[in-house]
Design a protein around this motif. Structure first.
Motif, short mmCIF file in Angstrom:
data_model
loop_
_atom_site.label_atom_id
_atom_site.label_comp_id
_atom_site.label_asym_id
_atom_site.label_seq_id
_atom_site.Cartn_x
_atom_site.Cartn_y
_atom_site.Cartn_z
N ARG A 1 7.51 -10.41 -3.32
CA ARG A 1 7.69 -10.10 -4.73
C ARG A 1 7.20 -8.69 -5.02
N GLU A 2 7.66 -8.12 -6.13
CA GLU A 2 7.23 -6.78 -6.53
C GLU A 2 5.80 -6.82 -7.09
N VAL A 3 4.93 -5.96 -6.59
CA VAL A 3 3.57 -5.84 -7.10
C VAL A 3 3.22 -4.36 -7.16
N ASP A 4 2.22 -4.03 -7.97
CA ASP A 4 1.74 -2.65 -8.02
C ASP A 4 0.97 -2.36 -6.74
N PRO A 5 1.37 -1.35 -5.97
CA PRO A 5 0.72 -1.12 -4.69
C PRO A 5 -0.69 -0.53 -4.84
N VAL A 6 -1.52 -0.80 -3.85
CA VAL A 6 -2.79 -0.10 -3.71
C VAL A 6 -2.46 1.35 -3.34
N ILE A 7 -3.21 2.28 -3.91
CA ILE A 7 -3.00 3.69 -3.60
C ILE A 7 -4.07 4.14 -2.60
N SER A 8 -3.62 4.65 -1.47
CA SER A 8 -4.54 5.18 -0.45
C SER A 8 -4.23 6.66 -0.26
N LEU B 1 -12.69 12.96 7.79
CA LEU B 1 -11.46 12.75 7.05
C LEU B 1 -11.73 11.85 5.85
N PRO B 2 -11.76 12.40 4.62
CA PRO B 2 -11.96 11.57 3.43
C PRO B 2 -10.72 10.73 3.15
N ILE B 3 -10.93 9.46 2.83
CA ILE B 3 -9.85 8.55 2.45
C ILE B 3 -10.29 7.80 1.20
N GLY B 4 -9.48 7.87 0.14
CA GLY B 4 -9.80 7.19 -1.11
C GLY B 4 -8.84 6.05 -1.37
N ILE B 5 -9.36 4.82 -1.44
CA ILE B 5 -8.53 3.63 -1.67
C ILE B 5 -8.81 3.10 -3.07
N ASP B 6 -7.76 2.89 -3.84
CA ASP B 6 -7.94 2.37 -5.20
C ASP B 6 -6.96 1.24 -5.47
N GLY B 7 -7.52 0.10 -5.91
CA GLY B 7 -6.69 -1.03 -6.31
C GLY B 7 -6.77 -2.23 -5.38
N SER B 8 -7.49 -2.11 -4.26
CA SER B 8 -7.54 -3.22 -3.31
C SER B 8 -8.24 -4.45 -3.88
N TYR B 9 -9.09 -4.25 -4.88
CA TYR B 9 -9.77 -5.39 -5.52
C TYR B 9 -8.78 -6.32 -6.21
N ARG B 10 -7.57 -5.81 -6.46
CA ARG B 10 -6.53 -6.66 -7.06
C ARG B 10 -5.92 -7.62 -6.06
N TYR B 11 -6.14 -7.39 -4.76
CA TYR B 11 -5.62 -8.27 -3.72
C TYR B 11 -6.67 -9.26 -3.22
N VAL C 1 0.85 -1.20 0.00
CA VAL C 1 0.00 0.00 0.00
C VAL C 1 0.88 1.24 0.00
N SER C 2 0.59 2.16 -0.90
CA SER C 2 1.29 3.45 -0.95
C SER C 2 0.34 4.53 -0.45
N VAL C 3 0.67 5.12 0.71
CA VAL C 3 -0.17 6.17 1.30
C VAL C 3 0.32 7.53 0.81
N ARG C 4 -0.61 8.32 0.31
CA ARG C 4 -0.28 9.65 -0.18
C ARG C 4 -1.22 10.67 0.46
N GLU C 5 -0.68 11.81 0.80
CA GLU C 5 -1.52 12.82 1.46
C GLU C 5 -1.75 14.01 0.55
N GLU C 6 -2.93 14.56 0.65
CA GLU C 6 -3.30 15.73 -0.13
C GLU C 6 -2.81 17.01 0.58
N VAL D 1 -14.47 6.37 4.13
CA VAL D 1 -13.62 5.54 3.29
C VAL D 1 -14.47 4.77 2.27
N ASN D 2 -13.99 4.70 1.03
CA ASN D 2 -14.69 3.88 0.03
C ASN D 2 -14.34 2.41 0.21
N HIS D 3 -15.04 1.54 -0.51
CA HIS D 3 -14.92 0.09 -0.27
C HIS D 3 -14.87 -0.66 -1.60
N GLN D 4 -13.70 -1.23 -1.92
CA GLN D 4 -13.55 -2.00 -3.16
C GLN D 4 -13.42 -3.50 -2.93
#
Length: 318
Positions: A256-263, A227-237, A48-53, A74-77
């Motif tokens: 192993r290397e994988v594309d991280p979920v973006i939070s 506090l809004p939190i947007g999670i994208d890509g968790s459906y890949r896990y 997971v890669s956490v990024r702040e606005e 928080v959204n839910h994927q």
């Protein structure tokens, strides 16, 4: 006439015994899996890669300095959102600590049917295996509660049960916990749309969900900011279509290397900002406030997964 109530009581007893036995069996199966996840949990940060606005830290500091609680929207994927949320809350706790504040942790309301096995034995095992690790990583504490729609899983929302669940959350809030809510309440947003071949993206939120948890804090005597939190890509896990962990998650846990979920953690929405626009959050303006907050969440996500709240992003930006 007395036969029918007796039969119904017997059926409930058999059902409760069945749930108890199932719960004990899933405990046995889940424990070694929980330990395996715990061993692999240091790698969650790579998943997971956490990024702040902009202005996130300023808003966080203002909220904590005033002694307010956070209500994370928080959204839910998919089930993988739990991993993403744990890593995200760990990040928030660390940022707060750098500012000189101690965040005790976050309440994460979860569907009672998930804990009790109503959504399937496999989902129950995965829940029991992963959830304790969310506490260890990001101080995320699950609080099961009986939603109105639990009837489709064979659970009846009894008033006394629901009140007991709410009291447990109030006790948690009183001990210093904040709240993080998967407000869509289901993983429909992470399911594949057969027409487009892409996931659905954000789905409609029941208008009073964010307000319920705001009022939970208010009733305990605490003011709260959102506090809004947007999670994208968790459906890949965790596939939302099949409710199963994917090969990509297993590869990530093995290092192993994988594309991280973006939070993405957004700018805190203060009580004053909401009140200036719509008045104090409550039942009368629940729909307006919810759409406004979901617009903030949608703004943290790529356009293709903003779903039904795509237009709210434009209104929020304007």
């Amino acid at each position: 006439m007395a036969v029918k109530p007796l039969t119904m009581a017997l059926e409930r007893t058999v059902e409760n015994v069945g749930r108890y036995v199932q719960g004990k069996l899933t405990d046995i199966v889940a424990f070694p899996l929980e330990m395996a996840v715990w061993v692999a949990s240091p790698r969650f940060g790579r998943l997971v890669s956490v990024r702040e606005e902009d202005h996130f830290r300023q808003g966080l500091e203002n909220t904590l300095r005033q002694g307010r609680r956070l209500v994370g929207i928080v959204n839910h994927q998919g089930l993988g959102d739990g991993i993403a949320l744990a890593v995200t809350t760990k990040y928030i706790v660390q940022v707060a600590w750098q500012m000189g504040f101690n965040i005790e942790g976050f309440i994460m309301p979860v569907a009672a049917s998930l804990e009790l096995g109503g959504q399937g034995v496999l989902s129950q095992i995965l829940y029991k295996a992963f959830t304790p690790n969310y506490e260890r990583i990001g101080r995320v504490y699950s609080f099961p509660y009986t939603r109105e729609e639990e009837s489709k899983y064979g659970l009846i929302r009894k008033k006394e049960t629901y009140l007991r669940e709410v009291r447990a959350m109030i006790k948690g809030a009183a001990s210093g916990l904040h709240v993080a809510v998967f407000v869509e309440g289901r993983v429909e947003g992470g399911r594949t749309n057969k027409e487009t071949g892409r996931i659905n993206g954000l789905v409609e939120v029941k208008k009073d969900i964010p307000i319920q948890f705001f009022e939970l804090m208010a009733n305990q005597g605490f003011s709260a900011d959102f506090l809004p939190i947007g999670i994208d890509g968790s459906y890949r896990y965790f596939s939302a279509d099949h409710r199963l962990p994917t090969g990509e998650l297993l590869r990530g846990l093995l290092g192993r290397e994988v594309d991280p979920v973006i939070s993405r953690v957004g700018e805190v929405v203060s009580l004053e900002e909401v009140s200036d626009l719509y008045g104090k959050p409550g039942k009368d303006n629940a729909e307006q406030v919810t759409r406004f907050l979901m617009g903030r969440v949608a703004g943290l996500l790529p356009d293709e997964v903003r779903g039904v709240y795509r237009n709210e992003v434009r209104q929020t930006l304007n």
